[in-house]
Design a protein around this motif. Structure first.
Motif, PDB file in Angstrom:
ATOM      1  N   SER A  71       0.848  -1.189   0.000  1.00 24.18           N
ATOM      2  CA  SER A  71       0.000   0.000   0.000  1.00 24.18           C
ATOM      3  C   SER A  71       0.881   1.235   0.000  1.00 24.18           C
ATOM      4  CB  SER A  71      -0.923   0.008   1.220  1.00 24.18           C
ATOM      5  OG  SER A  71      -0.171   0.123   2.408  1.00 24.18           O
ATOM      6  N   SER A  74      -2.909   5.761   2.398  1.00 23.27           N
ATOM      7  CA  SER A  74      -4.031   5.314   3.216  1.00 23.27           C
ATOM      8  C   SER A  74      -4.777   6.528   3.747  1.00 23.27           C
ATOM      9  CB  SER A  74      -3.529   4.455   4.379  1.00 23.27           C
ATOM     10  OG  SER A  74      -4.596   4.100   5.230  1.00 23.27           O
ATOM     11  N   LEU A  81      -3.287   0.462  -3.510  1.00 22.17           N
ATOM     12  CA  LEU A  81      -2.385  -0.680  -3.632  1.00 22.17           C
ATOM     13  C   LEU A  81      -1.574  -0.564  -4.915  1.00 22.17           C
ATOM     14  CD1 LEU A  81      -4.960  -3.492  -2.747  1.00 22.17           C
ATOM     15  CD2 LEU A  81      -3.229  -2.531  -1.207  1.00 22.17           C
TER      16      LEU A  81
END
Length: 439
Positions: A71, A74, A81
């Motif tokens: 990843s 976030s 991803l």
């Protein structure tokens, strides 16, 4: 007549079999000569007595599984991803299928995908499969477990609720609304400090520094997408505040990073006493100047670079693992847990030599325990070959030196192959990892 007829029938059958064998051999030879895969099936599709034959040569078609799944961004509700591409023996890769556990989360025609609609602070496990243009499906990639990040530092909207922070620690937060601001506070340890704020690429955030009476000491007001880098004078022992805010109410549920450091200067001299390098550590960045001399000892060039150093724990796939733990200032036991140390030079530069200095003069590391990688995109790393190794003790500390010939790269990574938890080679990145540039 019956025996004659039988003989004629048998002769014709034998003739067909013989001809079929010859044709079959010729066809198989032709297939082999044309480069078709071996193991094809020879079949007779006609009736008894027919010499009509066909050949099928079916290849074993494979699609490689995606690698390096990780990843990169976030937020409170989404995760981005990325992974390294697959290949197929039967054609091109048509798409990738992204799975959240066993459920299909979506598809992508590129090597990146943003998963939406997640819950903050909840763990999610993702994997990816590749599908080629012929419909073949790869095995699943290795899975990765990640979390959607919440704005865990709230409430920190005023000086009274400011988050206490320490030097040398990377803090993660976000400007989550048009009215959100973040305050941090610290007690100064030295007379000159530096703060770095990594801003989301499409946003404009500013940084303001205050003393304990809330007088402005310094500020950073760079344009959209640029990191704020502020060096400011302080009085040791006094309390100061850092404020991060979005310009004109800008906000985004993507994290930014804040890093507070002291400004540290280092100087490196050679045996004749000439200045070889200067290092100035400011926040995440180490500003380095290399001095190059000719054979007569005359200074010919100065090379300046802006470096970020980091390390990775459990770096079991160094060819695909991205740069991590930027600006880490703690002590690292290098020869344990498959650790690696890395440097980002900002652009591709000529690297003449790298050095790692142990905290003492004993270690189990030797040349055979190191593998060195380079990259220009922080996605795919390739092994560096042909480097020379030397070990020496300088001022009671073990120095491992790696000399390169014709090496140019933006990212350099040095890995070791010890998987246990018993390190013997301890370094602090900013002090004990040095690079010598030649272009």
């Amino acid at each position: 007549m019956n025996r004659q007829a039988g003989f004629i029938t048998w002769s014709r059958f034998r003739y067909v079999v013989l001809v079929g064998s010859i044709i079959g051999s010729m066809l198989l030879s032709s297939i082999g000569a044309a480069g078709a895969p071996s193991g094809g099936a020879l079949t007779n599709k006609g009736n008894a007595g027919s010499n009509a034959l066909s050949v099928s040569a079916l290849a074993a078609e494979t699609v490689t599984a995606p690698t390096g799944l990780r990843s990169t961004v976030s937020t409170t509700t989404s995760i981005t991803l990325v992974w390294s591409p697959s290949t197929s023996t039967a054609g091109t890769i048509a798409r990738y299928e992204i799975y959240n556990g066993a459920a299909l989360a979506g598809t992508s025609t590129t090597t990146t995908y943003r998963v939406m609609g997640l819950t903050a602070d909840q763990a999610y496990t993702f994997s990816v499969k590749a599908v080629d243009s012929a419909g073949n499906i790869s095995a699943s990639s290795s899975s990765v477990t990640v979390y959607a990040v919440a704005d865990a530092n709230e409430p920190d909207n005023t000086a009274a609720t400011a988050l206490p922070i320490n030097y040398g620690t990377l803090y993660f937060s976000m400007i989550s609304s048009s009215t959100d601001v973040d305050y941090y506070k610290f007690t100064a340890l030295s007379s000159v400090n530096h703060v770095t704020v990594s801003v989301p690429s499409i946003k404009n955030y500013d940084v303001i520094l205050y003393d304990s009476a809330m007088n402005v000491v310094a500020s950073g007001t760079k344009p959209t997408g640029e990191w704020e880098e502020v060096t400011f004078p302080v009085t040791p022992g006094n309390v100061y505040y850092i404020k991060v805010l979005g310009v004109s109410g800008q906000y985004m549920t993507a994290i930014y990073q804040l890093y507070l450091s002291q400004v540290v200067k280092q100087y490196v001299y050679n045996s004749p006493g000439q200045l070889l390098q200067t290092y100035v550590q400011k926040g995440l960045y180490r500003h380095q100047t290399d001095m190059l001399y000719d054979s007569n000892g005359n200074l010919t060039r100065k090379l300046m670079s802006k470096q970020i150093l980091g390390y990775r724990d459990m770096d079991t796939s160094p060819a695909y693992s991205p740069f991590d733990n930027a600006g880490y200032s703690g002590l690292i036991g290098l020869d344990a847990n498959n650790r690696s140390v890395s440097v980002d030079l900002g652009s591709s530069r000529g690297i003449a030599k790298a050095e790692l200095t142990d905290s003492d003069n004993t270690t189990r590391l030797s040349q055979g325990n190191y593998v060195i990688y380079k990259s220009n995109d922080n996605i795919t790393y390739t092994a560096v070959t042909g480097w020379l190794f030397s070990a020496s003790v300088v001022n009671g500390r073990m120095v491992h030196a790696f000399t390169f010939n014709g090496l140019s790269a933006r990212y350099l990574r040095i890995t070791t192959n010890f998987a246990d938890a018993s390190p013997t080679f301890y370094i602090k990145l900013q002090d004990d990892m040095k690079l010598y540039l030649n272009s």
